[in-house]
Design a protein around this motif. Structure first.
Motif, short mmCIF file in Angstrom:
data_model
loop_
_atom_site.label_atom_id
_atom_site.label_comp_id
_atom_site.label_asym_id
_atom_site.label_seq_id
_atom_site.Cartn_x
_atom_site.Cartn_y
_atom_site.Cartn_z
N ARG A 13 36.88 47.07 1.73
CA ARG A 13 35.91 46.59 2.69
C ARG A 13 36.39 46.87 4.11
O ARG A 13 37.55 46.82 4.42
N GLY A 14 35.40 47.13 4.97
CA GLY A 14 35.73 47.41 6.35
C GLY A 14 35.24 48.78 6.76
O GLY A 14 34.80 49.57 5.95
N VAL A 15 35.30 49.06 8.05
CA VAL A 15 34.81 50.32 8.58
C VAL A 15 36.00 51.17 9.00
O VAL A 15 36.85 50.74 9.79
N SER A 16 36.08 52.38 8.47
CA SER A 16 37.19 53.26 8.82
C SER A 16 37.02 53.74 10.26
O SER A 16 35.91 53.87 10.76
N SER A 17 38.13 54.02 10.92
CA SER A 17 38.07 54.43 12.32
C SER A 17 37.32 55.74 12.46
O SER A 17 37.53 56.68 11.72
N GLY A 18 36.42 55.76 13.41
CA GLY A 18 35.64 56.97 13.64
C GLY A 18 34.38 57.01 12.81
O GLY A 18 33.35 57.50 13.27
N GLY A 19 34.44 56.48 11.57
CA GLY A 19 33.27 56.48 10.72
C GLY A 19 32.92 57.86 10.23
O GLY A 19 33.48 58.87 10.65
N VAL A 20 31.97 57.92 9.30
CA VAL A 20 31.56 59.19 8.73
C VAL A 20 31.01 60.12 9.78
O VAL A 20 31.28 61.32 9.79
N MET A 21 30.22 59.59 10.73
CA MET A 21 29.62 60.44 11.74
C MET A 21 30.65 61.04 12.69
O MET A 21 30.39 62.06 13.32
N GLY A 22 31.81 60.38 12.76
CA GLY A 22 32.87 60.95 13.58
C GLY A 22 33.64 62.04 12.87
O GLY A 22 34.33 62.84 13.51
N GLN A 23 33.55 62.09 11.54
CA GLN A 23 34.29 63.08 10.76
C GLN A 23 33.46 64.31 10.41
O GLN A 23 34.01 65.39 10.22
N TYR A 24 32.14 64.13 10.32
CA TYR A 24 31.27 65.22 9.89
C TYR A 24 30.16 65.42 10.92
O TYR A 24 29.56 64.46 11.39
N PRO A 25 29.88 66.66 11.28
CA PRO A 25 28.87 66.92 12.31
C PRO A 25 27.44 66.64 11.86
O PRO A 25 26.58 66.34 12.68
#
Length: 292
Positions: A13-25
């Motif tokens: 549980r929790g939000v990873s740093s940067g999130g999916v939108m920060g990792q993939y264009p």
């Protein structure tokens, strides 16, 4: 929360740093990375034995249903009212093949409930005044058309003209009270049978109803208890318990095969009993394996 991007099976549980939108264009880049992981994870969890059984169930059901009306030797006049049930449930079995291959207990649970309800409807007609209730089952379509207009959003176009609405009220008088309102929203037109539980009780499927409700209602109604089924090691994953999906799928095909057999008996359609016994033995073996 992320469910697929980190490892295709879930993360804590929790939000990873940067999130999916920060990792993939964009979505395409995200899915190019995630889809193979998800496919690989599914492949490792799939139960080929259950998948084969569900596929065989579809073949068996379709074999009996093929040219059903041509093969009927009894109650042929009721088939025009009841035949849609058989087509509907054939689609249920086909859907269970997809649900099992994708390990989606949500889909399996919904289809299991549909299979049970349609089977209860059919058995109710078979075991009571068949001509009366088959006719009611067919005519209730008119009431449903009227209700569709009655509950349409404000300003929405009506599907029925005043003349068509009046025709329905006359043809389906037993559903309406003295004020012109639908008094019972069920095809039987009888208050005591308007719930699935009451129908199941009346046709001797009370135990089947309790089983379906007990293991499938959480998926159908969106219970918060689902968190337990999607969790493993403190993480919420994208896939629920694969064994539960198999159990739901197997209960689903069981109801479907029972239904086509009951229909064949009622309409006097030839039924391959030897092959059915083989199917039953195979079903029991698979079910015992997933329960162990």
């Amino acid at each position: 929360m992320g469910y697929l991007a980190s490892n295709a099976v879930g993360q804590a549980r929790g939000v990873s740093s940067g999130g999916v939108m920060g990792q993939y264009p964009d979505v395409a880049a995200y899915w190019k990375k995630v889809a193979p992981r998800l496919d690989a994870h599914l492949e490792g969890k799939r139960n080929r034995g259950v998948e084969d059984l569900v596929a065989h169930s579809f073949a068996f059901y379709s074999f009996v249903q093929e040219e059903f009306s041509e093969n009927a030797t009894r109650n042929q006049n009721l088939l025009k009212h009841m035949g849609i049930m058989l087509v509907h449930v054939q689609d249920v079995v086909r859907g269970l093949m997809v649900a099992q291959a994708q390990l989606s207990p949500v889909v399996s649970a919904a289809l299991l409930r549909i299979a049970l309800e349609v089977r209860c409807n059919q058995l109710f007609i078979i075991r009571n005044d068949s001509a009366k209730y088959a006719d009611r089952f067919a005519r209730y379509a008119g009431v449903e058309r009227l209700l569709r207009d009655e509950y349409a959003p404000p300003g929405a176009a009506k599907h029925l003209s005043p003349a068509e609405e009046q025709q329905i009220r006359v043809a389906c008088a037993e559903w309406f009270n003295s004020k012109g309102k639908v008094r019972v929203k069920h095809w039987t037109a009888e208050e005591e049978f308007k719930s699935l539980k009451s129908l199941a009780d009346s046709v001797g499927l009370a135990d089947e109803y309790l089983t379906v409700y007990g293991i499938g209602s959480k998926f159908v109604h969106g219970s918060s208890l689902l968190e337990n089924l999607y969790s493993s090691g403190g993480a919420i994953g994208a896939l629920a318990n694969p064994g539960l999906c198999s159990k739901l799928s197997m209960l689903g095909v069981s109801n479907c095969i029972h239904m086509i057999r009951e229909a064949a008996e009622f309409f006097g359609v030839p039924f391959p009993m030897d092959e059915h016994m083989q199917w039953q033995a195979r079903w029991m073996q698979c079910y015992q394996e997933i329960e162990s």
